[in-house]
Write an enzyme that holds these catalytic residues in place. Structure first.
Site, PDB file in Angstrom:
ATOM      1  N   LYS A  22       0.825  -1.213   0.000  1.00  0.00           N
ATOM      2  CA  LYS A  22       0.000   0.000   0.000  1.00  0.00           C
ATOM      3  C   LYS A  22       0.860   1.264   0.000  1.00  0.00           C
ATOM      4  O   LYS A  22       0.640   2.174  -0.805  1.00  0.00           O
ATOM      5  CB  LYS A  22      -0.914   0.003   1.234  1.00  0.00           C
ATOM      6  N   ASN A  23       1.832   1.321   0.898  1.00  0.00           N
ATOM      7  CA  ASN A  23       2.571   2.574   1.070  1.00  0.00           C
ATOM      8  C   ASN A  23       3.620   2.805  -0.019  1.00  0.00           C
ATOM      9  O   ASN A  23       4.283   3.838  -0.030  1.00  0.00           O
ATOM     10  CB  ASN A  23       3.196   2.643   2.464  1.00  0.00           C
ATOM     11  N   ASP A 118      -5.303   7.401   9.187  1.00  0.00           N
ATOM     12  CA  ASP A 118      -5.525   6.837  10.519  1.00  0.00           C
ATOM     13  C   ASP A 118      -5.357   7.880  11.616  1.00  0.00           C
ATOM     14  O   ASP A 118      -4.424   8.683  11.578  1.00  0.00           O
ATOM     15  CB  ASP A 118      -4.525   5.703  10.769  1.00  0.00           C
ATOM     16  N   ARG A 123      -0.112  14.324  13.427  1.00  0.00           N
ATOM     17  CA  ARG A 123       0.685  13.988  12.237  1.00  0.00           C
ATOM     18  C   ARG A 123       0.987  15.252  11.447  1.00  0.00           C
ATOM     19  O   ARG A 123       0.346  15.532  10.430  1.00  0.00           O
ATOM     20  CB  ARG A 123      -0.045  12.945  11.395  1.00  0.00           C
ATOM     21  N   ASP A 126       5.069  19.637   8.757  1.00  0.00           N
ATOM     22  CA  ASP A 126       6.075  20.703   8.735  1.00  0.00           C
ATOM     23  C   ASP A 126       7.316  20.323   7.921  1.00  0.00           C
ATOM     24  O   ASP A 126       7.915  21.169   7.253  1.00  0.00           O
ATOM     25  CB  ASP A 126       6.476  21.077  10.176  1.00  0.00           C
ATOM     26  N   LEU A 328       6.722   6.461  17.405  1.00  0.00           N
ATOM     27  CA  LEU A 328       6.319   7.359  16.309  1.00  0.00           C
ATOM     28  C   LEU A 328       4.987   8.062  16.540  1.00  0.00           C
ATOM     29  O   LEU A 328       4.859   9.250  16.245  1.00  0.00           O
ATOM     30  CB  LEU A 328       6.283   6.588  14.974  1.00  0.00           C
TER      31      LEU A 328
HETATM   32  C1  UD1 Z   1       3.669   6.829   6.589  1.00  0.00           C
HETATM   33  C2  UD1 Z   1       2.725   5.681   6.329  1.00  0.00           C
HETATM   34  C3  UD1 Z   1       2.257   5.076   7.639  1.00  0.00           C
HETATM   35  C4  UD1 Z   1       3.430   4.695   8.503  1.00  0.00           C
HETATM   36  C5  UD1 Z   1       4.448   5.819   8.616  1.00  0.00           C
HETATM   37  C6  UD1 Z   1       5.737   5.411   9.312  1.00  0.00           C
HETATM   38  C7  UD1 Z   1       1.705   6.286   4.231  1.00  0.00           C
HETATM   39  C8  UD1 Z   1       0.509   6.743   3.533  1.00  0.00           C
HETATM   40  N1  UD1 Z   1       1.610   6.176   5.569  1.00  0.00           N
HETATM   41  O1  UD1 Z   1       2.938   7.814   7.321  1.00  0.00           O
HETATM   42  O2  UD1 Z   1       1.493   3.913   7.349  1.00  0.00           O
HETATM   43  O3  UD1 Z   1       2.967   4.405   9.804  1.00  0.00           O
HETATM   44  O4  UD1 Z   1       4.785   6.312   7.312  1.00  0.00           O
HETATM   45  O5  UD1 Z   1       6.317   4.329   8.667  1.00  0.00           O
HETATM   46  O6  UD1 Z   1       2.721   5.986   3.632  1.00  0.00           O
HETATM   47  N2  UD1 Z   1       6.442  13.852  11.163  1.00  0.00           N
HETATM   48  C9  UD1 Z   1       6.599  15.167  11.538  1.00  0.00           C
HETATM   49  N3  UD1 Z   1       6.543  16.137  10.558  1.00  0.00           N
HETATM   50  C10 UD1 Z   1       6.346  15.835   9.251  1.00  0.00           C
HETATM   51  C11 UD1 Z   1       6.176  14.482   8.883  1.00  0.00           C
HETATM   52  C12 UD1 Z   1       6.240  13.504   9.860  1.00  0.00           C
HETATM   53  O7  UD1 Z   1       6.773  15.482  12.706  1.00  0.00           O
HETATM   54  O8  UD1 Z   1       6.306  16.750   8.430  1.00  0.00           O
HETATM   55  C13 UD1 Z   1       6.523  12.787  12.202  1.00  0.00           C
HETATM   56  C14 UD1 Z   1       5.238  11.980  12.332  1.00  0.00           C
HETATM   57  O9  UD1 Z   1       4.326  12.576  13.212  1.00  0.00           O
HETATM   58  C15 UD1 Z   1       5.769  10.657  12.846  1.00  0.00           C
HETATM   59  C16 UD1 Z   1       7.145  10.548  12.171  1.00  0.00           C
HETATM   60  O10 UD1 Z   1       7.491  11.851  11.772  1.00  0.00           O
HETATM   61  O11 UD1 Z   1       5.957  10.694  14.229  1.00  0.00           O
HETATM   62  C17 UD1 Z   1       7.156   9.646  10.950  1.00  0.00           C
HETATM   63  O12 UD1 Z   1       6.136  10.061  10.051  1.00  0.00           O
HETATM   64  P1  UD1 Z   1       6.157   9.695   8.514  1.00  0.00           P
HETATM   65  O13 UD1 Z   1       7.241   8.688   8.272  1.00  0.00           O
HETATM   66  O14 UD1 Z   1       6.137  10.926   7.723  1.00  0.00           O
HETATM   67  O15 UD1 Z   1       4.773   8.952   8.367  1.00  0.00           O
HETATM   68  P2  UD1 Z   1       3.509   9.297   7.533  1.00  0.00           P
HETATM   69  O16 UD1 Z   1       3.869   9.843   6.196  1.00  0.00           O
HETATM   70  O17 UD1 Z   1       2.529  10.023   8.381  1.00  0.00           O
END
Ligand code: UD1
Length: 424
Positions: A22-23, A118, A123, A126, A328
Site C-alpha cells: 500500500k505505502n 488513521d 501527524r 512541517d 512514532l
Molecule cells: C507513513 C505511512 C504510515 C506509517 C508511517 C511510518 C503512508 C501513507 N503512511 O505515514 O502507514 O505508519 O509512514 O512508517 O505511507 N512527522 C513530523 N513532521 C512531518 C512528517 C512527519 O513530525 O512533516 C513525524 C510523524 O508525526 C511521525 C514521524 O514523523 O511521528 C514519521 O512520520 P512519517 O514517516 O512521515 O509517516 P507518515 O507519512 O505520516
C-alpha cells in the site's frame, strides 16, 4: 459499517500470496502525474486507498484504467490540468499529500486539503513544507488547504529534522522536475522510498542514494511514463506471519522479499517462531506458545510502527511480560482496551504497553479504530476461544486486499458483512 465475524481457535495452515505494498503504491500513483504519457503499475492491490487515489487522479483529468483481476493500473496523464483534488477524497486518506509536491513540480502551483488517514496521533506536515521551501517554493496553509507555488523549483539542500517517509518522498517527487540538484539529508530508508526513486528513474529521472540517509536528485526537464511493479507489502506479510504464530499454525507466504521483513522476522524468531526463507517465499511455523519479548518501533530498518498493534496482540498470549514502546505515534495504543475485552492483560504507561501474557483470549464484540488496530483484533479473534465480531472493518479494508478470501484459504472460519449483507 462492515463487520468480520471470526470463530477462533483453529490453527491457520496453507499458502497465500502477499499483495502489493500500500505505502509504495500510493506515492507511485501520485508520481505518474510527474510524467508525460502513460505509466503502467503492476501488482497493485485492490484496496480502498488505491481506489480513492484512482478517483483523485481522474478528478484532476487523468485517464485511469484499472484491471483489479491482474492488478494493473494504467495512468494516462495528457489530460491533467492544474486544479484542486476533491476535498472528501483527499481528506479520507493520508497519502493524498503527495499531490502537493507533484502538482507543484508539474504546474508551478498546488492546492491540496490537509490529509486524513488513521487517527494515530498528531501527524504534522512541517517537514514536507520545509523540504518544498528548500526548493524555492512558497508554501502556506489556507483554511485547511495546503498551498504551494513557485515559478520554477530550484534544487536545494534540506535536512529533515525527523526521519519521515512522507516528507522524504514528497521532496524527491518535487525535486525530480526542479532545476539543478537537490540533496535530502536524514532521509527515510524504507524500501518504498527506493521504489519511488526507481520509478522516477525509469521515467528518465536522476535519483541516487535512495535507501541510504542521503538522497540526491538531479532535476530533469521532462519525465516520460514508464512501467513498474509494486513491491510486496511488508506489513501484510508480517500480519500473516503473526497470525501463524498466534494460532500455532503453519503458513507459507508467496511474493515476499525477505530482506524487507528482516525486523519482523527477527522479533518473531525471538518470540519462538520457526521461519524458513525460501527465495521469494517464507514459511512460518508457530510454537506451542510464544515467548515474551520487548520491542520498540523505529524507522526502517527498525521494527515498523505499522506492525506494532499486531505484535502487541501476539504478545498477549506469550509466556511472560513484554514491553512494547511506540516511538512514532502517541495514539497508537487505541486498540488496547479492545484486546482487554477479550481477556488480554495490558497496561499502557505513556508510550509503553506492558503486556502480561495470558493462557487464552475469549471471543467478544470489539471495534477497529484504524487499519493496523483492526488487523490486531483480527489476529486476536483468530486465536481466541469462541466468536469475535469486529466492527469498523472498513478501516482494515483500506490496507488489506482480499482479507476474507485469504483467511478462508488458510482455514479460518470468518464471515465479512456490510450492514447485514455478505461482502464477497
Ligand atoms: C507513513 C505511512 C504510515 C506509517 C508511517 C511510518 C503512508 C501513507 N503512511 O505515514 O502507514 O505508519 O509512514 O512508517 O505511507 N512527522 C513530523 N513532521 C512531518 C512528517 C512527519 O513530525 O512533516 C513525524 C510523524 O508525526 C511521525 C514521524 O514523523 O511521528 C514519521 O512520520 P512519517 O514517516 O512521515 O509517516 P507518515 O507519512 O505520516
Amino acid at each position: 459499517m462492515t463487520t468480520l465475524t471470526i470463530r477462533g481457535g483453529r490453527p491457520l495452515t496453507g499458502t497465500i500470496r502477499v499483495s502489493g505494498r500500500k505505502n509504495a503504491t500510493l506515492p507511485l500513483i501520485a508520481a505518474t502525474l510527474l510524467a508525460d504519457g502513460t505509466s503502467r503499475l503492476e501488482n497493485v492491490p485492490q484496496i480502498h486507498d488505491v481506489l480513492v487515489y484512482r478517483d483523485l487522479l481522474i478528478g484532476l483529468g487523468a485517464r485511469v484504467d484499472w484491471d483489479p483481476v491482474r492488478g494493473v493500473l494504467t495512468v494516462h496523464t495528457n489530460g491533467v490540468r492544474p486544479g484542486e483534488p476533491d476535498y472528501h477524497l483527499a481528506t479520507s486518506i493520508r497519502a493524498s499529500y503527495y499531490l502537493l509536491g507533484v502538482m507543484l513540480a508539474r504546474y508551478g502551483e498546488a492546492s491540496v486539503p490537509l490529509p486524513g488517514g488513521d487517527k494515530i496521533g498528531h501527524r504534522p506536515v512541517d517537514q514536507h513544507f520545509k523540504g518544498l521551501q528548500a526548493l524555492g517554493a512558497e508554501v502556506w496553509m489556507d483554511r485547511g488547504i495546503m498551498r504551494a507555488r513557485a515559478r520554477r523549483l530550484r534544487g536545494g539542500t534540506v535536512y529533515l529534522d525527523i526521519v519521515s517517509v512522507g516528507a522524504t518522498i514528497q521532496v524527491m517527487l518535487a525535486a525530480a522536475l526542479a532545476e539543478g540538484t537537490t540533496v535530502i539529508q536524514n532521509c527515510a530508508r524504507e524500501p518504498h522510498v527506493v521504489a519511488v526513486a526507481n520509478f522516477i528513474n525509469a521515467c528518465g529521472g536522476k535519483v541516487s542514494g535512495a535507501g541510504t540517509d542521503t538522497i540526491r536528485v538531479r532535476g530533469v526537464q521532462r519525465l516520460t511514463g514508464a512501467a513498474h511493479t509494486v513491491i510486496p507489502d511488508d506489513i501484510e506479510a508480517g500480519t500473516w506471519m503473526m497470525a501463524a504464530v498466534m494460532t500455532r499454525g503453519d503458513v507459507t507466504l508467496q511474493n515476499v522479499i525477505p530482506t524487507h521483513i528482516t525486523p519482523i522476522m527477527a522479533k518473531l524468531r525471538e518470540a519462538g517462531a520457526e521461519i524458513h526463507e525460501l527465495g521469494d517465499a517464507v514459511r512460518v511455523i508457530g510454537p506451542d506458545r510464544p515467548q515474551a519479548i520487548n520491542l520498540k518501533t523505529l524507522p526502517y530498518p527498525g521494527f515498523p510502527t505499522d506492525a506494532q498493534s499486531q505484535m502487541t496482540a501476539l504478545l498477549t498470549l506469550a509466556s511472560g511480560t513484554s514491553y512494547v514502546t511506540e516511538t512514532l505515534y502517541e495514539d497508537r495504543f487505541r486498540f488496547v482496551p479492545e484486546l482487554v475485552r477479550m481477556g488480554a492483560q495490558i497496561r499502557v504507561e505513556g508510550r509503553t504497553a506492558i503486556v502480561k501474557g495470558v493462557d487464552r483470549l475469549y471471543g467478544a464484540p470489539v471495534e477497529a479504530t484504524d487499519i493496523r488496530a483492526g488487523a490486531a483484533l483480527v489476529l486476536a479473534g483468530l486465536a481466541a476461544e469462541g466468536e469475535t465480531t469486529i466492527y469498523g472493518m472498513e478501516h482494515v479494508q483500506r490496507g488489506y486486499e482480499k482479507l476474507e478470501q485469504k483467511l478462508q484459504a488458510l482455514g479460518a472460519q470468518v464471515k465479512m458483512e456490510r450492514q447485514g449483507v455478505a461482502v464477497g
